[in-house]
Design a protein around this motif. Structure first.
Motif, short mmCIF file in Angstrom:
data_model
loop_
_atom_site.label_atom_id
_atom_site.label_comp_id
_atom_site.label_asym_id
_atom_site.label_seq_id
_atom_site.Cartn_x
_atom_site.Cartn_y
_atom_site.Cartn_z
N ASP A 92 0.83 -1.20 0.00
CA ASP A 92 0.00 0.00 0.00
C ASP A 92 0.87 1.25 0.00
N VAL A 93 1.90 1.26 0.83
CA VAL A 93 2.83 2.40 0.87
C VAL A 93 3.50 2.59 -0.49
N ALA A 94 3.96 1.50 -1.09
CA ALA A 94 4.63 1.60 -2.40
C ALA A 94 3.66 2.09 -3.47
N ARG A 95 2.43 1.60 -3.44
CA ARG A 95 1.42 2.05 -4.41
C ARG A 95 1.21 3.56 -4.29
N ARG A 96 1.04 4.03 -3.08
CA ARG A 96 0.78 5.45 -2.87
C ARG A 96 1.94 6.32 -3.34
N ALA A 97 3.14 5.79 -3.22
CA ALA A 97 4.32 6.53 -3.66
C ALA A 97 4.59 6.36 -5.15
N GLY A 98 3.83 5.48 -5.80
CA GLY A 98 4.01 5.24 -7.22
C GLY A 98 5.30 4.52 -7.54
#
Length: 304
Positions: A92-98
């Motif tokens: 989720d963190v990686a997704r939000r950071a793209g």
């Protein structure tokens, strides 16, 4: 976030089966069952691999930039948890950071005590650099013990003469294994997840006789000069509150760009409950904004 949401989460944690200070084998099974009970979103793809001889799990989601890397360090008091148990929050963190996520499956104590976790993290970071990923496109994120480990790794990276990553975000960092903060006891009644006794037990497992104030075990006591910009989040209802506050002050003392966010009446690693808590969603957005802003700053600096 409503008081109802806070009370629901507090009750869920207080009545849950996890006992951080309990039998390690049993708690590892409970922790894994809890954190892998819900499948990842359908658009998340993961792959187990190795970097620098250390197991990692990479995660990707559509539309993310594979040249950007979130290097994620899981929690679990250095004795429980894994890359697999962290995938819900780390992806989720990686997704939000793209970005592409790289979650480190560092070795656990007591089988592999300090400084094994630090060594593994630095090995993964070095391997990314050796693969051609610029340090300016890597950001660290860590939770709980993984938060303290994140800062310890930045110190070890500095000592090794390697470039710092673009930034680091830590959620409720365990930065003082000597447990000298006043909140260790002062917040014990309102913390539904951690106890002083549990942290004392796990600190002993990890340290295996090493000095609790060693800079790479407890970065609160380290020379933090030259570290990457740091974003710290913590809940006011947790015994590690003082670790976060003092770490921010220590970073400022050494001229490290630092942001501290204290979220009221929420527990340890509340960010993992974004589906339930409005403040958790807002906290993850703030962390993502910090990470992406520093990637943009690095790109502008290199282009100048």
């Amino acid at each position: 976030m409503s008081q109802e949401q806070r009370l629901m989460l507090d009750g869920m944690l207080r009545n849950g089966p996890l006992d951080v200070g309990g039998d390690i084998a049993e708690q590892r099974k409970i922790f894994e069952a809890m954190l892998t009970a819900h499948p990842l979103p359908d658009d998340v793809t993961t792959a187990a691999t190795e970097l620098g001889g250390v197991p990692v799990i990479t995660s990707r989601t559509p539309g993310t930039d594979p040249t950007l890397v979130i290097l994620y360090l899981h929690g679990g008091a250095y004795v429980i948890g894994s890359a697999a148990t962290a995938m819900g929050l780390s992806s989720d963190v990686a997704r939000r950071a793209g970005a592409r996520g790289v979650t480190v499956d560092y070795r656990l104590a007591p089988e592999h005590p300090f400084p094994a976790a630090v060594d593994d993290t630095v090995a993964v970071y070095r391997a990314l650099l050796d693969e051609g990923v610029p340090s300016s496109k890597i950001a660290f994120v860590g939770e709980s013990a993984g938060g303290g480990l994140t800062v310890a790794a930045l110190i070890a990276i500095k000592e090794a003469g390697l470039p710092q990553p673009a930034s680091a975000v830590v959620f409720s960092p365990w930065a003082d294994l000597s447990l000298s903060g006043t909140s260790i006891t002062g917040k014990a009644d309102v913390d539904p997840a951690l106890t002083p006794a549990a942290l004392r037990t796990r600190a002993a497992d990890y340290l295996a006789g090493a000095d609790a104030r060693s800079p790479l075990a407890s970065p609160l006591f380290a020379d933090l000069a030259g570290l990457a910009p740091l974003h710290i989040q913590v809940g006011s209802h947790e015994i590690l509150l003082d670790d976060a506050i003092r770490l921010a002050a220590r970073a400022a003392e050494y001229d490290v760009p630092v942001e501290l966010q204290v979220w009221p009446q929420v527990p340890h690693i509340f960010q993992a409950f974004a589906a339930l808590l409005d403040d958790a969603e807002a906290a993850l957005q703030a962390a993502s904004a910090f990470t992406t802003r520093h990637w943009a700053d690095q790109s502008q600096s290199q282009a100048a």
